[in-house]
Design a protein around this motif. Sequence first.
Motif, PDB file in Angstrom:
ATOM      1  N   ALA A  18       0.826  -1.208   0.000  1.00 52.42           N
ATOM      2  CA  ALA A  18       0.000   0.000   0.000  1.00 52.42           C
ATOM      3  C   ALA A  18       0.863   1.262   0.000  1.00 52.42           C
ATOM      4  O   ALA A  18       0.594   2.203  -0.748  1.00 52.42           O
ATOM      5  N   LEU A  19       1.911   1.284   0.814  1.00 54.60           N
ATOM      6  CA  LEU A  19       2.748   2.478   0.923  1.00 54.60           C
ATOM      7  C   LEU A  19       3.567   2.735  -0.340  1.00 54.60           C
ATOM      8  O   LEU A  19       3.956   3.884  -0.605  1.00 54.60           O
ATOM      9  N   ARG A  20       3.823   1.697  -1.133  1.00 51.53           N
ATOM     10  CA  ARG A  20       4.548   1.892  -2.391  1.00 51.53           C
ATOM     11  C   ARG A  20       3.737   2.723  -3.376  1.00 51.53           C
ATOM     12  O   ARG A  20       4.272   3.230  -4.357  1.00 51.53           O
ATOM     13  N   ARG A  21       2.446   2.887  -3.134  1.00 56.79           N
ATOM     14  CA  ARG A  21       1.588   3.706  -4.000  1.00 56.79           C
ATOM     15  C   ARG A  21       1.778   5.198  -3.738  1.00 56.79           C
ATOM     16  O   ARG A  21       1.349   6.028  -4.523  1.00 56.79           O
ATOM     17  N   MET A  22       2.392   5.525  -2.612  1.00 54.48           N
ATOM     18  CA  MET A  22       2.574   6.921  -2.230  1.00 54.48           C
ATOM     19  C   MET A  22       3.965   7.395  -2.649  1.00 54.48           C
ATOM     20  O   MET A  22       4.968   6.802  -2.262  1.00 54.48           O
ATOM     21  N   SER A  23       4.020   8.453  -3.426  1.00 51.10           N
ATOM     22  CA  SER A  23       5.311   9.030  -3.807  1.00 51.10           C
ATOM     23  C   SER A  23       5.933   9.716  -2.600  1.00 51.10           C
ATOM     24  O   SER A  23       5.231  10.316  -1.788  1.00 51.10           O
ATOM     25  N   GLY A  24       7.245   9.632  -2.517  1.00 58.92           N
ATOM     26  CA  GLY A  24       7.945  10.281  -1.414  1.00 58.92           C
ATOM     27  C   GLY A  24       9.263  10.863  -1.867  1.00 58.92           C
ATOM     28  O   GLY A  24       9.943  10.296  -2.726  1.00 58.92           O
ATOM     29  N   GLY A  25       9.608  12.014  -1.301  1.00 64.33           N
ATOM     30  CA  GLY A  25      10.910  12.608  -1.559  1.00 64.33           C
ATOM     31  C   GLY A  25      12.004  11.727  -0.987  1.00 64.33           C
ATOM     32  O   GLY A  25      11.851  11.123   0.072  1.00 64.33           O
ATOM     33  N   VAL A  26      13.121  11.633  -1.693  1.00 64.89           N
ATOM     34  CA  VAL A  26      14.220  10.750  -1.303  1.00 64.89           C
ATOM     35  C   VAL A  26      15.319  11.551  -0.623  1.00 64.89           C
ATOM     36  O   VAL A  26      15.798  12.552  -1.161  1.00 64.89           O
ATOM     37  N   SER A  27      15.691  11.101   0.565  1.00 65.01           N
ATOM     38  CA  SER A  27      16.790  11.709   1.314  1.00 65.01           C
ATOM     39  C   SER A  27      17.766  10.625   1.737  1.00 65.01           C
ATOM     40  O   SER A  27      17.389   9.470   1.924  1.00 65.01           O
ATOM     41  N   VAL A  28      19.003  11.028   1.907  1.00 67.04           N
ATOM     42  CA  VAL A  28      20.008  10.157   2.510  1.00 67.04           C
ATOM     43  C   VAL A  28      20.310  10.738   3.880  1.00 67.04           C
ATOM     44  O   VAL A  28      20.673  11.913   4.002  1.00 67.04           O
TER      45      VAL A  28
END
Length: 168
Positions: A18-28
């Motif tokens: 389910a969470l893979r459907r939500m786009s998210g900003g990528v940080s290291v």
Amino acid sequence: MNSDGADLPVNADGLKFALRRMSGGVSVITTGQGEERTGATVTSATALSVEPPCMLVSLNRSCSTWPAVARFGHFCVNILGHAHEVLASQFAGLGGLTGADRYRGAKWTQLISGAPVLQGAAAAIDCELEEAIERHSHVIVLGRVVGICIGNGGSLVYRDGRYFAFAE
């Protein structure tokens, strides 16, 4: 669920799907010094508050990053740009790189806390550890912001197991 989708079991796999459907900003998230540096790729970095400036990051308790944050008392949220997909994969552990080896192929500096800061990041938010809340498999890490560096370009986004460049 409606006729457009399928019901999933309420377990780790169902939640991840389910969470893979939500786009998210990528940080290291980076921490440590010298050969004791480590870090992790996350989509779970956000501001807890702007007054006072405070960041919130969720880290898996089993990864090498959390113990290093606890030991050094600092971390940096390096918001990745379009050109950092390889770096995101390195810090996610793809290719088997661990610890300081994940820092290969990029230039690093420091701001105030001593945490590694990616030169050329879309933005870098330098934090000192304020509090950690351990729950289940993760630690909610709260960091007092002590430095901010703004770069150029758009940010890298993650969705459905793939990276995308977010256009400005």
